[in-house]
Design a protein around this motif. Sequence first.
Motif, PDB file in Angstrom:
ATOM      1  N   ALA A  26      16.836  -0.857  12.407  1.00 24.12           N
ATOM      2  CA  ALA A  26      16.120  -1.859  11.610  1.00 24.12           C
ATOM      3  C   ALA A  26      14.617  -1.671  11.734  1.00 24.12           C
ATOM      4  CB  ALA A  26      16.536  -3.266  12.049  1.00 24.12           C
ATOM      5  N   SER A  27      14.158  -1.384  12.946  1.00 24.82           N
ATOM      6  CA  SER A  27      12.732  -1.172  13.178  1.00 24.82           C
ATOM      7  C   SER A  27      12.238   0.071  12.430  1.00 24.82           C
ATOM      8  CB  SER A  27      12.479  -1.025  14.678  1.00 24.82           C
ATOM      9  OG  SER A  27      11.151  -0.712  14.934  1.00 24.82           O
ATOM     10  N   LEU A  28      13.017   1.138  12.454  1.00 22.02           N
ATOM     11  CA  LEU A  28      12.635   2.367  11.756  1.00 22.02           C
ATOM     12  C   LEU A  28      12.622   2.159  10.237  1.00 22.02           C
ATOM     13  CD1 LEU A  28      14.534   5.063  13.858  1.00 22.02           C
ATOM     14  CD2 LEU A  28      12.060   4.736  13.709  1.00 22.02           C
ATOM     15  N   LYS A  29      13.588   1.404   9.723  1.00 17.70           N
ATOM     16  CA  LYS A  29      13.611   1.110   8.297  1.00 17.70           C
ATOM     17  C   LYS A  29      12.371   0.324   7.894  1.00 17.70           C
ATOM     18  CE  LYS A  29      18.579   1.192   7.322  1.00 17.70           C
ATOM     19  NZ  LYS A  29      19.764   0.370   6.994  1.00 17.70           N
ATOM     20  N   GLN A  30      11.989  -0.645   8.716  1.00 14.47           N
ATOM     21  CA  GLN A  30      10.790  -1.443   8.442  1.00 14.47           C
ATOM     22  C   GLN A  30       9.542  -0.560   8.468  1.00 14.47           C
ATOM     23  OE1 GLN A  30      10.284  -4.493   7.429  1.00 14.47           O
ATOM     24  NE2 GLN A  30       8.063  -4.377   7.590  1.00 14.47           N
ATOM     25  N   ALA A  31       9.443   0.328   9.480  1.00 14.92           N
ATOM     26  CA  ALA A  31       8.289   1.228   9.578  1.00 14.92           C
ATOM     27  C   ALA A  31       8.236   2.162   8.378  1.00 14.92           C
ATOM     28  CB  ALA A  31       8.356   2.032  10.877  1.00 14.92           C
ATOM     29  N   LEU A  32       9.383   2.645   7.922  1.00 16.80           N
ATOM     30  CA  LEU A  32       9.445   3.530   6.770  1.00 16.80           C
ATOM     31  C   LEU A  32       8.999   2.800   5.495  1.00 16.80           C
ATOM     32  CD1 LEU A  32      10.228   6.418   6.030  1.00 16.80           C
ATOM     33  CD2 LEU A  32      12.561   5.613   5.640  1.00 16.80           C
ATOM     34  N   ARG A  33       9.446   1.557   5.325  1.00 11.60           N
ATOM     35  CA  ARG A  33       9.008   0.758   4.179  1.00 11.60           C
ATOM     36  C   ARG A  33       7.494   0.556   4.208  1.00 11.60           C
ATOM     37  NH1 ARG A  33      13.793  -2.033   4.856  1.00 11.60           N
ATOM     38  NH2 ARG A  33      12.855  -3.513   6.299  1.00 11.60           N
ATOM     39  N   GLN A  34       6.972   0.228   5.386  1.00  5.95           N
ATOM     40  CA  GLN A  34       5.530  -0.001   5.531  1.00  5.95           C
ATOM     41  C   GLN A  34       4.745   1.273   5.227  1.00  5.95           C
ATOM     42  OE1 GLN A  34       4.016  -2.996   6.169  1.00  5.95           O
ATOM     43  NE2 GLN A  34       2.136  -1.890   5.697  1.00  5.95           N
ATOM     44  N   GLN A  35       5.244   2.401   5.710  1.00  2.57           N
ATOM     45  CA  GLN A  35       4.567   3.675   5.451  1.00  2.57           C
ATOM     46  C   GLN A  35       4.588   3.995   3.956  1.00  2.57           C
ATOM     47  OE1 GLN A  35       6.276   7.075   7.454  1.00  2.57           O
ATOM     48  NE2 GLN A  35       4.362   8.207   7.339  1.00  2.57           N
ATOM     49  N   GLY A  36       5.700   3.711   3.287  1.00  2.00           N
ATOM     50  CA  GLY A  36       5.782   3.917   1.841  1.00  2.00           C
ATOM     51  C   GLY A  36       4.774   3.061   1.104  1.00  2.00           C
ATOM     52  N   GLU A  37       4.641   1.791   1.513  1.00  2.00           N
ATOM     53  CA  GLU A  37       3.659   0.893   0.892  1.00  2.00           C
ATOM     54  C   GLU A  37       2.240   1.393   1.134  1.00  2.00           C
ATOM     55  OE1 GLU A  37       4.344  -3.134   2.195  1.00  2.00           O
ATOM     56  OE2 GLU A  37       6.476  -3.023   1.649  1.00  2.00           O
ATOM     57  N   ASN A  38       1.969   1.853   2.357  1.00  2.00           N
ATOM     58  CA  ASN A  38       0.634   2.382   2.672  1.00  2.00           C
ATOM     59  C   ASN A  38       0.324   3.609   1.829  1.00  2.00           C
ATOM     60  OD1 ASN A  38       0.330   0.381   4.574  1.00  2.00           O
ATOM     61  ND2 ASN A  38       0.707   1.705   6.336  1.00  2.00           N
ATOM     62  N   ASN A  39       1.308   4.503   1.672  1.00  2.00           N
ATOM     63  CA  ASN A  39       1.106   5.710   0.864  1.00  2.00           C
ATOM     64  C   ASN A  39       0.827   5.348  -0.592  1.00  2.00           C
ATOM     65  OD1 ASN A  39       1.454   7.398   3.044  1.00  2.00           O
ATOM     66  ND2 ASN A  39       3.584   7.855   2.598  1.00  2.00           N
ATOM     67  N   ARG A  40       1.567   4.385  -1.131  1.00  2.00           N
ATOM     68  CA  ARG A  40       1.328   3.946  -2.513  1.00  2.00           C
ATOM     69  C   ARG A  40      -0.067   3.352  -2.655  1.00  2.00           C
ATOM     70  NH1 ARG A  40       6.611   2.928  -2.142  1.00  2.00           N
ATOM     71  NH2 ARG A  40       6.415   0.810  -1.373  1.00  2.00           N
ATOM     72  N   SER A  41      -0.472   2.563  -1.677  1.00  2.00           N
ATOM     73  CA  SER A  41      -1.792   1.946  -1.712  1.00  2.00           C
ATOM     74  C   SER A  41      -2.900   3.002  -1.661  1.00  2.00           C
ATOM     75  CB  SER A  41      -1.928   0.972  -0.543  1.00  2.00           C
ATOM     76  OG  SER A  41      -3.201   0.408  -0.521  1.00  2.00           O
ATOM     77  N   GLU A  42      -2.739   4.001  -0.784  1.00  2.00           N
ATOM     78  CA  GLU A  42      -3.730   5.076  -0.691  1.00  2.00           C
ATOM     79  C   GLU A  42      -3.792   5.870  -1.991  1.00  2.00           C
ATOM     80  OE1 GLU A  42      -3.301   7.604   2.752  1.00  2.00           O
ATOM     81  OE2 GLU A  42      -3.170   5.877   4.087  1.00  2.00           O
TER      82      GLU A  42
END
Length: 155
Positions: A26-42
């Motif tokens: 669950a923690s890894l899935k959350q981190a992956l979602r957050q990283q995806g959002e950060n990449n989209r934002s960048e």
Amino acid sequence: MNNYKISEEDRNKLLSLIINLTKEEASLKQALRQQGENNRSEKEQIFLELLEVFDTLESLLNYLEYRHEPDDRVGKRLPKSLKSVQTKLLSILEKRQVLKIELSADQPDFTICQVVAREIRPDLEEQTITKIVRQGFTIEDKLLRPMEVITSKQE
């Protein structure tokens, strides 16, 4: 059918391991979602910065295209306008650790320079850089694109 028995202690260890793995998943899935959002934002930020450059170029081109009478002032301002576009682009690159290669000598450093032509220049030492044809760039410690140069040669 074979029945396997495990001790209460082993059962508890397995249960604890499964619970920990589920939490980690669950923690890894959350981190992956957050990283995806950060990449989209960048990515969006890069596009917005590039759109600023596009707007500047579009404005300059429109001005030049629809200006019916020639104006010497426009010709004099053109290099400054283009320099501002180049400065904006370099700023966008620098924010992402893409840096322009700066030479400290007249001799090419073949780890960052590529000689694309040679010209006869008896007044200069062999392999002295006479012109930079295309600027080179690094990203962090990696060569992104070598600097393309013309060097001198004796007759």
